[in-house]
Write an enzyme that holds these catalytic residues in place. Structure first.
Site, mmCIF file in Angstrom:
data_model
loop_
_atom_site.group_PDB
_atom_site.id
_atom_site.type_symbol
_atom_site.label_atom_id
_atom_site.label_comp_id
_atom_site.label_asym_id
_atom_site.label_seq_id
_atom_site.Cartn_x
_atom_site.Cartn_y
_atom_site.Cartn_z
ATOM 1 N N LYS A 104 34.808 2.144 33.497
ATOM 2 C CA LYS A 104 34.975 3.334 32.657
ATOM 3 C C LYS A 104 33.639 3.709 32.016
ATOM 4 C CE LYS A 104 36.069 0.620 28.548
ATOM 5 N NZ LYS A 104 36.970 0.427 27.408
ATOM 6 N N TYR B 28 8.594 13.225 11.686
ATOM 7 C CA TYR B 28 9.256 13.974 10.627
ATOM 8 C C TYR B 28 9.429 13.145 9.360
ATOM 9 C CZ TYR B 28 10.638 17.418 14.172
ATOM 10 O OH TYR B 28 10.645 18.374 15.154
#
Length: 372
Positions: free
Chosen positions: A33, A261
């Site tokens: 999955k 940043y």
């Protein structure tokens, strides 16, 4: 030439599955999955089958149908099924379905009628996870309805299953309690007149540590990809994924230069900065700002400043680093590079999330060990 890539060693998957399969008399379902935990669902499935897997496990009907469209004929179980799906397509494709309620069972009965063949079901009991599965109080009603549907020829009850809470913490008493509840649930199955071929409970951790929970089928997921579900234990598994990128740019900056940043990192001396073209759009957690480990130039370094959408920065000090040099975020660890476990520890998550998010983004995925 690649800028960044996730590289998957399919031979590692084969080796892991072969080793897991040899450790139990039970059959083995390789769980693929989540796009094979980021490794690529179809290549991972094929490698797992090469390694000796008997079954494949997925969450969604779409995942299961994709495997069938790729020509995979091995037994497949799909278990996360919302109401209203075209379950008859799964039944027609020979996909086993997980059922946890009478309402789900009713949909599967109708799917069997539409497909013109019995729907193959695995009935799930909730033994303590409080997630999927019928509660203990609802279990008898589900069994009664399933027995009637089987007698009517619209379904075939192939399996009974559940899922552990704490198997990754060996010795936790909840595991023993769940095992006891599962045995009680199996007794009810027998009293309802059902004789399913498969009883399954063991995930990766229980496959590795609880042979008393193997029953007829084990369902390893993470271990298939070479990662351990138990902290501090490798079990000799071989990690299959490596994430790496080439240095895009280097620059010299003075001491006291703010980086990325918010300037959450400031250089302590004149330094060489290396810009790596990977960011949170590529699977690098933003929480790896000032903490994510990266191997570059033979040295394990830490991300300097905030992770951006498309890039991050490494402070390389006086070390010689040039554009085009390879930065390895994680791999097997055999060459000094960080592992997915190291990343999980650095950012406060689990190794499952690290490989799944890196392998399911815009970064190209390539393979070693492909076979015709």
């Amino acid at each position: 030439m690649w800028q960044a890539e996730v590289r998957v060693d399919l031979d590692a998957i084969r080796e892991n599955v072969s080793w897991l399969r040899s450790g139990s008399a039970a059959e083995l379902m390789a769980v693929v999955k989540g796009d094979g935990y980021g490794h690529g669902m179809v290549p991972a499935a094929l490698a797992a089958l090469d390694g000796g897997a008997d079954w494949l496990g997925v969450c969604t009907l779409d995942e299961a149908l994709t495997l069938r469209r790729e020509g995979i004929t091995a037994p497949i179980l799909a278990w996360l099924l919302a109401p209203g799906l075209p379950l008859h397509e799964g039944v027609a494709a020979g996909i086993d379905l997980g059922a946890a309620s009478v309402a789900q069972l009713d949909e599967m009965v109708q799917a069997g009628r539409t497909a013109g063949r019995p729907a193959r079901l695995h009935l799930k009991i909730d033994t303590g996870l409080s997630r999927g599965g019928a509660t203990v109080s609802d279990w008898p009603g589900l069994l009664t309805a399933a027995a009637k549907a089987q007698a009517d020829g619209t379904v075939e009850v192939v399996g009974v299953w559940s899922h552990f809470v704490y198997a990754d913490a060996p010795g936790h008493p909840t595991t023993d309690r769940q095992l006891a509840v599962f045995h009680e649930g199996l007794d009810m199955v027998e009293k309802a007149g059902l004789r399913p071929r498969y009883r399954h409970l063991a995930n990766s951790a229980a496959t590795l540590t609880r042979p008393d929970a193997h029953f007829d089928l084990v369902r390893p997921g993470l271990a298939v990809y070479g990662l351990s579900p138990v902290a501090g234990e490798s079990f000799g598994l071989r990690p299959a994924m490596t994430a790496r990128a080439r240095v895009m740019l280097t620059k010299q900056v003075p001491a006291g230069a703010g980086v990325s940043y918010g300037h959450t990192y400031t250089t302590e001396r004149d330094s060489t900065l290396a810009v790596i073209p990977l960011g949170y759009a590529d699977g690098v957690p933003r929480s790896a700002s000032n903490s994510g480990p990266v191997h570059l130039g033979g040295v394990r370094r830490t991300i300097s400043g905030r992770v951006c959408m498309d890039q991050f920065v490494l402070d390389c000090g006086d070390d010689p680093v040039a554009p085009g040099d390879v930065a390895v975020l994680f791999g097997s660890g055999r060459n000094g590079e960080p592992t997915a476990d190291d990343w999980a520890e650095a950012v406060g998550t689990i190794n499952y999330e690290i490989v799944t998010r890196f392998g399911s983004t815009r970064v190209p995925r390539s393979y070693d060990g492909e076979r015709p």
